[in-house]
Design an enzyme around this catalytic site. Structure first.
Site, PDB file in Angstrom:
ATOM      1  N   GLY A 208       1.416  -1.328   0.093  1.00  0.00           N
ATOM      2  CA  GLY A 208       0.325   0.402  -0.361  1.00  0.00           C
ATOM      3  C   GLY A 208       0.597   1.150  -0.064  1.00  0.00           C
ATOM      4  N   ASN A 209      -0.186   2.479   0.399  1.00  0.00           N
ATOM      5  CA  ASN A 209       1.060   3.718   0.770  1.00  0.00           C
ATOM      6  C   ASN A 209       0.441   4.212   1.146  1.00  0.00           C
ATOM      7  OD1 ASN A 209      -0.652   5.598  -1.444  1.00  0.00           O
ATOM      8  ND2 ASN A 209      -0.872   4.312  -2.277  1.00  0.00           N
ATOM      9  N   ARG A 210       1.251   5.725   1.307  1.00  0.00           N
ATOM     10  CA  ARG A 210       0.217   6.659   2.595  1.00  0.00           C
ATOM     11  C   ARG A 210      -0.445   7.473   2.512  1.00  0.00           C
ATOM     12  NH1 ARG A 210       4.025   6.191   6.398  1.00  0.00           N
ATOM     13  NH2 ARG A 210       6.668   5.846   5.877  1.00  0.00           N
ATOM     14  N   SER A 211      -1.314   7.630   1.248  1.00  0.00           N
ATOM     15  CA  SER A 211      -2.603   8.009   0.572  1.00  0.00           C
ATOM     16  C   SER A 211      -3.356   7.907   1.791  1.00  0.00           C
ATOM     17  CB  SER A 211      -2.758   7.968  -0.749  1.00  0.00           C
ATOM     18  OG  SER A 211      -4.336   8.398  -0.450  1.00  0.00           O
ATOM     19  N   ALA A 274      -3.622   7.499  -4.943  1.00  0.00           N
ATOM     20  CA  ALA A 274      -2.436   7.251  -4.997  1.00  0.00           C
ATOM     21  C   ALA A 274      -2.892   5.748  -5.954  1.00  0.00           C
ATOM     22  CB  ALA A 274      -1.577   7.700  -3.961  1.00  0.00           C
TER      23      ALA A 274
END
Ligand code: CTP
Length: 413
Positions: A208-211, A274
């Site tokens: 995943g990512n931090r969005s 994102a």
């Protein structure tokens, strides 16, 4: 810029216990750039001090029809100057007086003497709130175009609890802002994506990512408040504004499929999500067990949703991409603007404090195909969203470039 900026807001306060919260409403309206004229009833003065409002507002509080320093007819002066009138708390008496056109004091007289939009924030005990007479009065006012915010449920005066609690100050300010917002996206369909996609590694883990999805949610909310029909394709549906139709997705592939369905009908597409560029090539359907050793996770590229939209863009559709960068912001953003055939790229330097991922604030630079550059200094994500849509509206209004010219030919029913 907030829709409140430079606008004259009459803040009517009646004698409900929630009058103390009107002080915070006053402070927030002033902070957002409104010129606030407080108008207090006798009942309000029993609850909160005139000096408090006079100190916080843009003008001294108006408290009487008879001894006002601003002139002999304060109600018409305030009513005529107002761009909006908000009453918080709005008691059962105020609601009844407004329905019947009874002007018993300076506030009801001001309400009769204005043509500006009116927002009421009712607050009263549950028994009063549920009275058919109160509900009927309010229903008539709503039919006449009065906006009502709240009430919610919660603790009331005297230890009671239930429906009738006044809306919170930020909700009241948002309601005032909404009545002052020009519906410049009315009739437009706006598709927004938000949040970071999650690409499964196994049954419980993902890449995943931090969005946080906050910026996309703010764009969706702002678009809806400007009259657009909004679809939000998101991995963060819990943040979605009530006014948007939500399509909940998790992976890049699900987002791509949802966008493929929704985009052909959209006049504006804002890709704030994102989207993962890579995903595990062979996700396991079961949980990978530790005792089987460290797994080698092979990644494969995902489809670039925005690039596909750019490649198949219909004439008149405005396509907005986001570029979260940590270096060479301008060069990277301009490269994405060109390679993905966008109308606007919104770039932010996510290596900076308080910018982008997870924060409530953002600093953005927008680039358009004519070489123009628009910088929005650090501000709330809602303000950033407003700036993005302001730019989109100017592009739509430009002859030949906007869907205002072409919507009939391109839209599907
Ligand atoms: N985007 C997309 N599909 C992808 C990747 C990105 O639609 N698979 C969109 C994003 O929603 C954003 C824009 O493309 O609006 C730019 O995304 P970004 O991750 O900054 O750029 P990339 O093109 O992925 O390039 P890089 O990660 O190398 O900076």
């Amino acid at each position: 810029m907030s829709a409140l900026s430079g606008r004259c807001v009459v803040l009517g306060v009646t004698g409900g216990i929630a009058a103390y919260k009107a002080v915070e409403v006053c402070r927030r309206l002033v902070a957002d750039g409104a010129h606030v004229v407080p108008v207090l009833t006798d009942g309000a003065l029993r609850m909160v001090g005139e000096t408090t409002f006079s100190a916080l507002a843009s003008e001294p509080a108006v408290t009487s029809l008879w001894n006002d320093p601003s002139g002999p007819i304060p109600h018409t002066a305030a009513g005529q100057r107002a761009d909006a009138v908000v009453v918080c708390p709005a008691t059962a008496r105020l609601i009844s007086d407004l329905r019947t056109g009874r002007s018993g004091d300076v506030l009801t007289a001001t309400l009769l003497a204005t043509r500006a939009p009116v927002v009421l924030a009712p607050a009263m005990h549950t028994e009063m709130w549920e009275q058919p007479s109160v509900q009927e009065n309010l229903a008539v006012l709503v039919q006449r175009g009065v906006a009502v915010v709240g009430p919610g449920e919660g603790p009331l005066a005297g230890g009671d609890s239930g429906p009738g609690r006044m809306a919170e100050p930020e909700e009241i300010v948002a309601a005032v802002e909404a009545v002052l917002t020009a519906p410049d996206l009315a009739g437009m369909r706006v598709l927004v994506t938000s949040g970071g996609t999650r690409e499964p590694i196994d049954a419980v883990r993902f890449v995943g990512n931090r969005s946080s999805g906050k910026q996309g949610a703010a764009v969706a909310e702002e678009a809806a408040s400007r009259g657009a029909e909004v679809v939000l394709v998101t991995t963060q549906s819990e943040r979605a504004p009530a006014a948007a139709r939500v399509v909940a997705v998790e992976t890049a592939a699900e987002m791509a499929a949802a966008v493929e369905i929704e985009a052909p009908r959209a006049d504006v597409v804002v890709m704030a999500a994102a989207v993962a560029d890579f995903r595990p090539a062979q996700p396991s359907g079961t949980k990978l067990k530790k005792d089987r050793g460290v797994p080698a996770v092979q990644l494969e590229p995902t489809a670039d949703i925005l690039a596909s939209l750019g490649a198949s863009k219909g004439s008149g559709q405005v396509l907005v991409g986001f570029a979260a960068e940590t270096e060479d912001i301008e060069a990277n953003a301009l490269a994405k603007l060109r390679s993905k055939n966008l109308d606007v790229i919104v770039a932010n330097d996510v290596s900076k404090q308080q910018v982008g991922f997870g924060h409530d604030t953002n600093e953005i630079v927008m680039f358009t195909t004519d070489g123009a550059r628009h910088h929005v200094p650090l501000t709330t994500k809602r303000e950033a969203a407003r700036a993005v849509l302001d730019l989109v509206v100017t592009l739509m209004d430009r002859p030949g470039t906007g869907s205002r010219d072409t919507q009939d030919s391109r839209r599907q029913p």
